[in-house]
Design a protein around this motif. Structure first.
Motif, mmCIF file in Angstrom:
data_model
loop_
_atom_site.group_PDB
_atom_site.id
_atom_site.type_symbol
_atom_site.label_atom_id
_atom_site.label_comp_id
_atom_site.label_asym_id
_atom_site.label_seq_id
_atom_site.Cartn_x
_atom_site.Cartn_y
_atom_site.Cartn_z
ATOM 1 N N MET A 38 0.674 1.637 -17.574
ATOM 2 C CA MET A 38 0.942 2.256 -16.281
ATOM 3 C C MET A 38 -0.360 2.526 -15.527
ATOM 4 S SD MET A 38 3.243 3.077 -14.152
ATOM 5 C CE MET A 38 4.636 2.769 -15.241
ATOM 6 N N THR A 39 -1.419 2.819 -16.264
ATOM 7 C CA THR A 39 -2.726 2.992 -15.623
ATOM 8 C C THR A 39 -3.134 1.709 -14.908
ATOM 9 O OG1 THR A 39 -3.392 4.559 -17.350
ATOM 10 C CG2 THR A 39 -5.143 3.589 -16.002
ATOM 11 N N ALA A 40 -2.977 0.586 -15.604
ATOM 12 C CA ALA A 40 -3.341 -0.703 -15.005
ATOM 13 C C ALA A 40 -2.493 -1.005 -13.780
ATOM 14 C CB ALA A 40 -3.177 -1.817 -16.044
ATOM 15 N N LEU A 41 -1.207 -0.661 -13.849
ATOM 16 C CA LEU A 41 -0.330 -0.885 -12.704
ATOM 17 C C LEU A 41 -0.751 -0.048 -11.507
ATOM 18 C CD1 LEU A 41 3.253 -1.011 -14.284
ATOM 19 C CD2 LEU A 41 2.204 -2.771 -12.860
ATOM 20 N N ARG A 42 -1.079 1.200 -11.744
ATOM 21 C CA ARG A 42 -1.448 2.076 -10.635
ATOM 22 C C ARG A 42 -2.801 1.674 -10.043
ATOM 23 N NH1 ARG A 42 -0.195 8.291 -11.544
ATOM 24 N NH2 ARG A 42 1.160 8.183 -9.716
ATOM 25 N N ILE A 43 -3.706 1.198 -10.895
ATOM 26 C CA ILE A 43 -4.977 0.689 -10.385
ATOM 27 C C ILE A 43 -4.731 -0.501 -9.454
ATOM 28 C CG2 ILE A 43 -7.090 -0.545 -11.050
ATOM 29 C CD1 ILE A 43 -7.133 1.186 -13.584
ATOM 30 N N ALA A 44 -3.763 -1.325 -9.822
ATOM 31 C CA ALA A 44 -3.498 -2.535 -9.049
ATOM 32 C C ALA A 44 -2.752 -2.271 -7.751
ATOM 33 C CB ALA A 44 -2.701 -3.526 -9.906
ATOM 34 N N TYR A 45 -1.854 -1.274 -7.731
ATOM 35 C CA TYR A 45 -0.946 -1.146 -6.592
ATOM 36 C C TYR A 45 -1.125 0.115 -5.745
ATOM 37 C CZ TYR A 45 1.400 -5.181 -8.548
ATOM 38 O OH TYR A 45 1.668 -6.450 -9.000
ATOM 39 N N LEU A 46 -1.752 1.142 -6.270
ATOM 40 C CA LEU A 46 -1.933 2.330 -5.438
ATOM 41 C C LEU A 46 -2.952 2.111 -4.314
ATOM 42 C CD1 LEU A 46 -1.738 5.388 -7.877
ATOM 43 C CD2 LEU A 46 -0.082 4.669 -6.159
ATOM 44 N N PRO A 47 -4.089 1.437 -4.552
ATOM 45 C CA PRO A 47 -5.021 1.216 -3.437
ATOM 46 C C PRO A 47 -4.409 0.457 -2.266
ATOM 47 C CG PRO A 47 -6.155 0.903 -5.518
ATOM 48 C CD PRO A 47 -4.699 1.023 -5.845
ATOM 49 N N PRO A 48 -3.674 -0.659 -2.485
ATOM 50 C CA PRO A 48 -3.047 -1.292 -1.318
ATOM 51 C C PRO A 48 -1.995 -0.405 -0.655
ATOM 52 C CG PRO A 48 -2.428 -2.432 -3.350
ATOM 53 C CD PRO A 48 -3.532 -1.499 -3.686
ATOM 54 N N ALA A 49 -1.327 0.430 -1.449
ATOM 55 C CA ALA A 49 -0.366 1.366 -0.868
ATOM 56 C C ALA A 49 -1.095 2.369 0.022
ATOM 57 C CB ALA A 49 0.390 2.089 -1.978
ATOM 58 N N ALA A 50 -2.210 2.896 -0.475
ATOM 59 C CA ALA A 50 -2.993 3.843 0.321
ATOM 60 C C ALA A 50 -3.581 3.162 1.555
ATOM 61 C CB ALA A 50 -4.104 4.436 -0.534
ATOM 62 N N ALA A 51 -4.019 1.910 1.388
ATOM 63 C CA ALA A 51 -4.591 1.190 2.526
ATOM 64 C C ALA A 51 -3.562 0.997 3.624
ATOM 65 C CB ALA A 51 -5.124 -0.163 2.057
ATOM 66 N N ALA A 52 -2.299 0.743 3.232
ATOM 67 C CA ALA A 52 -1.242 0.589 4.233
ATOM 68 C C ALA A 52 -1.049 1.888 5.005
ATOM 69 C CB ALA A 52 0.060 0.170 3.548
ATOM 70 N N MET A 53 -1.147 3.019 4.314
ATOM 71 C CA MET A 53 -1.018 4.309 5.001
ATOM 72 C C MET A 53 -2.186 4.533 5.951
ATOM 73 S SD MET A 53 0.628 6.950 2.201
ATOM 74 C CE MET A 53 0.057 6.335 0.640
ATOM 75 N N GLY A 102 -11.251 2.559 -12.802
ATOM 76 C CA GLY A 102 -10.747 1.247 -12.429
ATOM 77 C C GLY A 102 -10.745 0.995 -10.939
ATOM 78 N N ILE A 103 -10.522 2.037 -10.152
ATOM 79 C CA ILE A 103 -10.462 1.857 -8.699
ATOM 80 C C ILE A 103 -11.841 1.922 -8.061
ATOM 81 C CG2 ILE A 103 -9.646 2.927 -6.554
ATOM 82 C CD1 ILE A 103 -7.114 3.742 -8.095
ATOM 83 N N VAL A 122 5.556 4.041 -4.240
ATOM 84 C CA VAL A 122 4.798 3.630 -5.423
ATOM 85 C C VAL A 122 4.204 4.844 -6.132
ATOM 86 C CG1 VAL A 122 2.772 2.350 -6.232
ATOM 87 C CG2 VAL A 122 4.284 1.339 -4.516
ATOM 88 N N ARG A 123 3.624 5.745 -5.362
ATOM 89 C CA ARG A 123 3.002 6.925 -5.988
ATOM 90 C C ARG A 123 4.042 7.784 -6.685
ATOM 91 N NH1 ARG A 123 0.291 11.261 -2.163
ATOM 92 N NH2 ARG A 123 2.490 11.575 -1.706
ATOM 93 N N ARG A 171 5.590 -4.980 -5.068
ATOM 94 C CA ARG A 171 5.740 -5.888 -6.207
ATOM 95 C C ARG A 171 5.471 -5.214 -7.545
ATOM 96 N NH1 ARG A 171 1.531 -10.176 -5.120
ATOM 97 N NH2 ARG A 171 1.996 -10.584 -7.308
ATOM 98 N N TRP A 172 5.168 -3.904 -7.558
ATOM 99 C CA TRP A 172 4.724 -3.293 -8.808
ATOM 100 C C TRP A 172 5.800 -3.311 -9.877
ATOM 101 C CZ3 TRP A 172 6.031 1.443 -11.269
ATOM 102 C CH2 TRP A 172 6.999 2.210 -10.625
ATOM 103 N N ARG A 173 7.067 -3.210 -9.492
ATOM 104 C CA ARG A 173 8.131 -3.224 -10.503
ATOM 105 C C ARG A 173 8.414 -4.619 -11.038
ATOM 106 N NH1 ARG A 173 10.954 1.451 -11.516
ATOM 107 N NH2 ARG A 173 10.841 3.119 -9.955
ATOM 108 N N THR A 174 7.967 -5.668 -10.356
ATOM 109 C CA THR A 174 8.158 -7.025 -10.863
ATOM 110 C C THR A 174 6.948 -7.513 -11.652
ATOM 111 O OG1 THR A 174 7.321 -8.010 -8.805
ATOM 112 C CG2 THR A 174 9.696 -7.580 -8.957
ATOM 113 N N ASP A 175 5.893 -6.721 -11.673
ATOM 114 C CA ASP A 175 4.703 -7.044 -12.468
ATOM 115 C C ASP A 175 5.075 -7.021 -13.951
ATOM 116 O OD1 ASP A 175 2.139 -6.565 -13.955
ATOM 117 O OD2 ASP A 175 1.321 -6.554 -11.922
#
Length: 801
Positions: free
Chosen positions: A429-444, A335-336, A602-603, A385-389
């Motif tokens: 949860m897979t779909a959620l992590r696909i959606a929110y982990l990349p922007p989290a990693a990008a912020a880092m 997905g990513i 998030v992770r 926003r992942w918990r409000t998804d």
């Protein structure tokens, strides 16, 4: 036809395990294959059974004192006469010996230089009795070998007047290399080497018969055959080491034996004036997989994944969790980035027994460009926003339904449908992590780049600590439970020497207020794994509160110092940077730090949520095992872990006889035992050439700084209370359950893992030096060793008092 009481070694083969035991069967096989084996015979298991038949109770004392039946005595005398009545070696040969995973090395007795009928009879009887020593019984119990399934034969052979003797391994036991023969040798009889009385000569011979390593032993003692029987011990002499030609000849014989048996062998040998004699051969146990070539990316990814595999998965774990967590990982990678990943490539299996671990090597597909572009387009998404998804709410609802089910009340079809239901929830949860982990990693990544430009990369780890993760909340709650126990002087006094289970019993039965506190903790955090999200056989905190209370027991000894305000200090330093102040970038820097620390949140927290699927699946599989055992389909509920999920799913009920689950469980149990103690990957494959300078152990820097202290090796949760404040924690790997230990440790040294592993992350949070991916730290270091840990260099060196 009745089984013989004594039979020549020339008459037995490897298939005669039940008659001649493992040692005798293998020696007979070697003779038939043309190898030089000293002449001898086997006192068979039929003789042993005849001897113990009159006994009311079978134990070591009773067997040692038992009368040798007349028929056995007659056969023994006749067989001994065929050897001309000279000195003989008398060796135990149990029917459980050399079974898969069970070498039984040193578990039964050997007697050398035996002369005369009476001495031989006594030695045979003592060999029989050795089947029932405490050490032999404990060994069988560990391997779950039923006592009624074992018997013992005795091998009697002419003594070999060895000039040199020792042990030869036809594969490297450390690296797993099958093109190396490892030889330990010493003058005299091999008993000195086998029993560890000497530091032997040590040699390694490659496949071209070149001696690539050869070190001389210390010759502390030499055991030789005495002229009139028995042995004599001499002080070590100046005998020369074996020549390269001798070692090459031994290696050639060893390779031929391994080729004959089809597996690497552990061989005892002797060199006499006649040549090379083989005294024993058995399969090598605990042998790592053969080394494989890895890319740099595999060496980076491998340690992170391997920390999720502290042991080899059982077949039911592997086939069920590959449906869930395997699909989750595959879905994330696809997905990513549109990459191909098959769980079967990472953990290749044969008949559902995982053979080895192969670090993931990404494989692009036709979807890769499109998926990468989509991921890039969403990098600006706010990871908070992942918990409000809406998918998170759907996941929680699905797992709540699973948790509310009582496995005892489910039909068989409903029971075996629990894993697919959990897999469907995992997909959310897979779909959620696909959606929110990349922007989290990008912020880092953005924060890291800014810090590089400012020359302050030293602030990066601390700036990732801005948000309190669920793991930190759990640890704070554990500390609060420990504080409540300490506040009760009477309870604290009784709890001081308790392990986790004892402490839970004490609180449960005698401290209602603290019990309510513990139960509230378990309601919120009880689905947390104790070992790994991949190992569903192991209980969660809620299933066995004693595992969680073991963490509380760690925190009872002393009130930990408050965690330093590392994030606040680092953020203040960043905001005060001259460039940030000059360009008025304080709001941007503050927002960037907040986003980056959210990435860690998030992770960690999404992993915690993912574990909500574990208890319902575990409970369903345990209930399936209970029903299968109750129906007589398997012998023990635990045998269900050697079945596959597909086999359970194909059955109409626990009494469905179309699937022979008993035979499948027995077959896989033996195959699992063969590999259970072997690592999934050779440490030298994943961590090559780590040793440098005066380092005792070396690895990847995981947390900066230096610290000194005594070593404490902790293997699992049952040993947590052993760690004392100021000690260096040395362990195979960690997961969130281990976090409270970091408050006590002076530094952390870990066999498996990398800079992104749990241990490294938590070590940085606590400001501890950490060395990751040592490969062999738990084997090389021992309790009490005083060491200096350098988290910047990734080294562990010996320290002075």
């Amino acid at each position: 036809m009745d089984s013989p009481l004594c039979t020549p070694l020339t008459d037995v083969r490897r298939t005669d395990l039940a008659l001649a035991g493992g040692k005798g069967a293998n020696l007979g096989e070697l003779i038939a294959a043309g190898f030089d084996v000293p002449a001898g015979f086997v006192v068979t298991t039929a003789a042993y059974r005849a001897a113990i038949a009159p006994l009311d109770e079978v134990d070591a004392h009773a067997v040692a004192a038992a009368a040798v039946p007349a028929a056995v005595d007659t056969a023994l005398r006749a067989a001994y006469a065929e050897l001309d009545g000279g000195p003989v070696a008398v060796r135990s040969s149990a029917t459980a010996e050399d079974l898969p995973g069970a070498a039984f090395a040193g578990q039964q007795d050997t007697f050398l230089g035996i002369v005369g009928d009476e001495a031989l009879r006594d030695a045979v009887r003592r060999c029989w009795a050795s089947l029932w020593t405490d050490r032999a019984i404990a060994y069988r119990e560990r391997l779950r070998i039923p006592p009624e399934s074992v018997a013992i034969a005795v091998v009697v052979q002419r003594m070999v007047p060895a000039d040199y003797a020792g042990v030869m391994l036809t594969a490297d036991p450390v690296t797993g290399a099958r093109d190396r023969v490892v030889i330990d040798a010493s003058p005299g009889l091999g008993e000195a080497v086998v029993s560890g009385l000497v530091t032997p000569d040590h040699a390694v011979v490659d496949e071209a018969d070149r001696v690539v390593a050869h070190t001389r032993g210390r010759r502390e003692t030499v055991i030789r055959a005495a002229a009139n029987g028995g042995t004599r011990t001499e002080s070590g002499g100046d005998e020369p080491a074996l020549t390269d030609g001798d070692l090459a000849g031994l290696a050639r014989v060893g390779r031929r034996i391994a080729a004959h048996f089809g597996t690497p062998q552990d061989i005892e040998w002797a060199i006499t004036e006649r040549g090379i004699a083989i005294l024993q051969a058995r399969p090598m146990t605990a042998l790592p997989p053969a080394p494989i070539a890895l890319s740099r990316l595999q060496r980076f990814i491998g340690p992170v994944l391997l920390e999720l595999l502290p042991r080899r998965p059982y077949p039911l774990e592997f086939t069920t969790w590959s449906l869930m967590i395997g699909a989750h990982v595959q879905g994330m990678v696809d997905g990513i980035a549109g990459l191909r990943l098959h769980f079967a490539d990472i953990m290749p299996a044969h008949d559902a027994i995982v053979q080895e671990f192969v670090p993931y090597q990404p494989h692009p597909t036709g979807r890769t460009p499109r998926r990468v572009l989509r991921t890039i387009a969403h990098l600006g998404r706010d990871p908070r926003r992942w918990r409000t998804d809406t998918r998170y709410a759907q996941f929680r609802a699905a797992t709540a339904v699973l948790a509310a089910q009582n496995p005892r009340e489910l039909s068989w079809s409903e029971l075996v449908s629990v894993p697919p239901q959990a897999a469907a929830a995992t997909d959310l949860m897979t779909a959620l992590r696909i959606a929110y982990l990349p922007p989290a990693a990008a912020a880092m990544v953005r924060l890291r780049l800014i810090l590089v430009a400012l020359g302050r990369t030293d602030l990066f780890a601390d700036l990732l600590l801005g948000h309190r993760t669920v793991t930190q909340r759990a640890n704070d709650e554990l500390a609060a439970i420990a504080a409540a126990i300490r506040a009760d002087a009477d309870l604290a006094g009784r709890a001081a020497e308790c392990d986790g289970d004892e402490l839970w019993a004490l609180v449960r039965d005698g401290a209602p207020r603290i019990r309510a506190q513990v139960e509230a903790f378990l309601d919120e955090f009880g689905h947390r794994e104790t070992t790994s999200i991949l190992l569903g056989k192991d209980p969660t905190w809620g299933d066995e509160p004693g595992t969680m209370m073991a963490l509380v027991a760690v925190l009872l000894g002393d009130e930990p110092d408050p965690r330093p305000a590392r994030f606040e200090t680092a953020l203040a330093t960043l905001l005060a940077h001259p460039v940030v102040r000059a360009l008025r970038l304080q709001p941007t820097a503050r927002r960037l730090a907040d986003r980056a620390s959210t990435g860690v949140l998030v992770r960690e927290d999404s992993h915690f949520e993912l574990t909500r699927t574990m208890p319902p699946v575990r409970h369903a599989l345990i209930e399936a095992g209970r029903r299968l055992a109750e129906a007589g389909a398997i012998d023990d509920p635990e045998d269900a872990w050697f079945l596959t999920y597909g086999e359970l799913r194909s059955m109409t009920g626990p009494d469905d006889t179309r699937v022979d689950v008993r035979a499948a469980a027995l077959r896989r149990r033996a195959a699992y035992a063969e590999r259970a103690s072997a690592p999934l990957i050779a440490p030298s494959t994943l961590y090559p050439n780590r040793r440098a300078g005066d380092a005792v152990v070396a690895g990847t820097p995981g947390g900066g700084g230096r610290a000194q202290g005594p070593v404490r090796v902790i293997h699992d949760v049952t040993e947590f209370a052993r760690l004392q404040p100021g000690e260096v924690l040395v362990c195979p790997a960690t997961n969130p359950s281990w976090t409270p230990l970091f408050a006590r440790a002076a530094a952390v040294v870990v066999d498996n893992g990398g800079v992104a592993s749990h241990a490294a992350i938590v070590a940085r949070e606590y400001g501890l030096p950490a060395v990751m991916g040592t490969g062999d730290g738990t084997r090389v270091l021992t309790d009490g060793d005083l060491v200096r840990v350098d988290g910047d260099l990734g080294t562990v060196t010996a320290a002075d008092e």
